[in-house]
Design an enzyme around this catalytic site. Structure first.
Site, PDB file in Angstrom:
ATOM      1  N   PHE A 178      50.439   8.312 -22.663  1.00 44.64           N
ATOM      2  CA  PHE A 178      50.498   9.368 -21.658  1.00 44.64           C
ATOM      3  C   PHE A 178      49.543  10.511 -21.936  1.00 44.64           C
ATOM      4  O   PHE A 178      49.202  11.272 -21.022  1.00 44.64           O
ATOM      5  CB  PHE A 178      51.931   9.925 -21.561  1.00 44.64           C
ATOM      6  N   ARG A 206      54.320   7.182 -17.403  1.00 44.80           N
ATOM      7  CA  ARG A 206      54.566   8.607 -17.198  1.00 44.80           C
ATOM      8  C   ARG A 206      53.484   9.296 -16.386  1.00 44.80           C
ATOM      9  O   ARG A 206      53.733  10.349 -15.801  1.00 44.80           O
ATOM     10  CB  ARG A 206      54.689   9.307 -18.555  1.00 44.80           C
ATOM     11  N   SER A 255      52.443   5.227 -29.850  1.00 40.86           N
ATOM     12  CA  SER A 255      53.323   5.571 -30.966  1.00 40.86           C
ATOM     13  C   SER A 255      53.325   4.499 -32.050  1.00 40.86           C
ATOM     14  O   SER A 255      52.939   3.347 -31.822  1.00 40.86           O
ATOM     15  CB  SER A 255      54.751   5.771 -30.458  1.00 40.86           C
ATOM     16  N   CYS A 310      46.409  12.694 -30.578  1.00 41.42           N
ATOM     17  CA  CYS A 310      46.510  11.958 -31.843  1.00 41.42           C
ATOM     18  C   CYS A 310      45.549  12.517 -32.881  1.00 41.42           C
ATOM     19  O   CYS A 310      45.673  12.228 -34.059  1.00 41.42           O
ATOM     20  CB  CYS A 310      46.258  10.472 -31.627  1.00 41.42           C
TER      21      CYS A 310
END
Length: 527
Positions: A178, A206, A255, A310
């Site tokens: 997302f 999302r 993730s 990230c």
């Protein structure tokens, strides 16, 4: 506040297509996001839908289908059929389409940014940066005539030559997160397609809007039907991609849990997988650093995009006397404006969801409970006009220890955790003891210090006075250790290697051609 009028503006047709439908399924009051199969936007026949919320208001702006099994199979079958012709197109044809695609992205930059801000929440300026970094990959794809070159050597033996060729794999898939709704899809499907592959994309449920606009632009640029297809969903769609026999490779960013699951399940089914996952990126501040520049870069890299990167610089290690700069860093963080991403003076927007906000706030509290100093608390921030938004203000935890939960876990919010050490060696030991290896930075004016740090830290991407060292696309994104699993990284030369397979041809053409009069029956010996 993003008005209903502005929201509806996002559902305007692009070209002659509409990737949002205003035909509401089963009495729903909200538009729906379509599938994209064979260059057609199709309404899903599913009975399961996922609401997409504007993070600044928590209003539902569209509904995303959980694609049915038959819809996912239709997308894959379209890719299989398209591969037969697309893999045989000339490299010049594919290059020309990429030229057109990059031009259309530039023309639609603001529309893409508006969609990202509406669904993901980041500021419009940051959203344009999201698109721009992805655009750079598309521009690099225009160099495919050089990127996909093979190798050759003549005369490996008498009258014998060796050649290698890079062939496309077939059908490949991309699963995107997302936090970068444009950049990450642009890491994947343009590079895969320009190498001659066909693609099934699953954007984040999302915020799929930017990906949908991008594939429509690719269609307008000339990508034939079936070369890029889009399905939607959550767990079932991921499992389908991991299991479908026709899909040869998977690119994933997201993730840790999902990344390892996809890598293990996909690899078990014989697929290539590249999986970029979590991070805990450290910025090491030396006492000789340029104070003004360093503090500004720390604040921007820690709190920009509400920390949902990230490569966010979420951890600062202050060496020696540089710890005296911490109060000034806090003052600069206080001046950042938290607001909806479409507000022109916003420095950072909301986090993606109420659950994300709760998690961020909970991890901050664990730091307080375990003894960290809470120098700046953004958990109670209020944003006028947006009472329902998922806002967290800049937060600074100091005197954090490596054993604390707030240090060990990726917070993924506008939170900077800081540690204090006496020497560079201590800082290096802390960075190397952390399990992640996505990125790191050192701030110093000393070249020897910078060199020592660069070569001593076990991290895939190092910045020297560069807080977010994301490589340009002529290189590759080289996160390492627990931040990445797979054989080859994203984009650059490694991206080309991921999306192609090498074929070696050894050929002999005798100088005497057809003048051989007797067959050779002895073992051939290379000379």
């Amino acid at each position: 506040m993003l008005s209903r009028r502005l929201i509806l503006k996002q559902f305007r047709p692009v070209g002659n297509r509409r990737f949002y439908s205003t035909t509401q399924p089963r009495s729903s009051a909200h538009p729906t996001t379509k599938l994209f199969i064979n260059n057609e936007f199709l309404e899903s026949k599913t009975t399961k839908w996922i609401d997409v919320h504007n993070p600044a208001t928590n209003e539902v702006v569209t509904r995303v289908p959980e694609s049915t099994q038959s819809e996912m199979e239709a997308a894959t079958n379209a890719a299989v059929e398209a591969f037969k012709d697309w893999s045989q197109t000339t490299v010049l044809t594919r290059q020309q389409i990429m030229f057109g695609f990059q031009a259309l992205i530039k023309e639609n930059m603001k529309s893409l940014a508006e969609l990202i801000t509406l669904e993901q929440g980041k500021t419009l300026v940051d959203a344009e940066g999201d698109v721009a970094r992805g655009l750079q990959v598309v521009e690099h794809c225009c160099s495919v005539t050089s990127l996909q070159l093979g190798e050759s050597m003549q005369g490996i033996s008498r009258d014998m030559d060796c050649h290698t060729y890079r062939y496309p794999l077939g059908v490949v898939a991309g699963i995107t997160p997302f936090n970068f709704p444009a950049m990450i899809p642009l890491w994947m499907f343009p590079m895969a397609a320009v190498c001659g592959n066909t693609v099934v994309m699953k954007p984040s449920e999302r915020d799929p809007g930017a990906c949908m606009l991008l594939v429509d632009l690719a269609r307008r640029a000339g990508l034939p039907p079936g070369v890029v297809n889009v399905i939607h969903g959550a767990h079932a769609a991921v499992d389908y991609i991991c299991d479908a026999p026709a899909i040869r490779a998977i690119s994933f960013v997201g993730s840790d849990t999902a990344g390892r699951y996809i890598y293990e399940r996909g690899s078990r089914n014989g697929k290539r997988v590249q999986s970029n996952m979590g991070a805990k990126n450290h910025g090491v501040v030396m006492p000789d650093a340029n104070k003004e520049s360093t503090l500004n870069q720390l604040v921007g890299a820690a709190f920009g995009a509400a920390g949902q990167r990230c490569m966010a610089l979420s951890t600062a290690i202050f060496v020696g006397e540089s710890k005296d700069w911490i109060p000034e860093l806090v003052e600069r963080a206080k001046k950042l404006k938290v607001s909806a991403g479409n507000e022109p003076d916003a420095d950072l927007g909301p986090v993606i969801s109420p659950a994300a906000k709760e998690r961020v706030c909970g991890l901050v509290q664990t730091g307080v409970d375990e003894g960290a100093d809470l120098l700046l608390d953004g958990r109670g921030v209020t944003v006028p006009g947006y009472p329902e938004g998922n806002f967290v203000g800049p937060t600074v935890l100091n005197k954090v220890k490596p054993g604390m939960k707030c240090y060990k876990e990726e917070i993924f919010g506008p939170v900077l955790v800081s540690l204090e050490v006496d020497t560079l060696d201590e800082a290096i030991d802390i960075v190397n003891a952390n399990r992640y290896g996505n990125g790191t930075a050192i701030f110093t004016r000393n070249g020897a210090t910078a060199r020592k740090y660069t070569h001593s830290v076990d991290v895939g991407q190092v910045g020297v006075n560069v807080p977010i060292p994301v490589p340009l696309p002529m290189f590759s994104f080289t996160g390492s250790r627990d931040s990445f699993v797979g054989d080859t990284n994203f984009y650059g030369k490694q991206g080309i290697a991921f999306y192609t397979q090498t074929k070696t041809a050894i050929q002999v053409w005798k100088e005497e051609d057809a003048t051989v009069t007797r067959p050779a029956t002895s073992m051939p010996v290379m000379k």
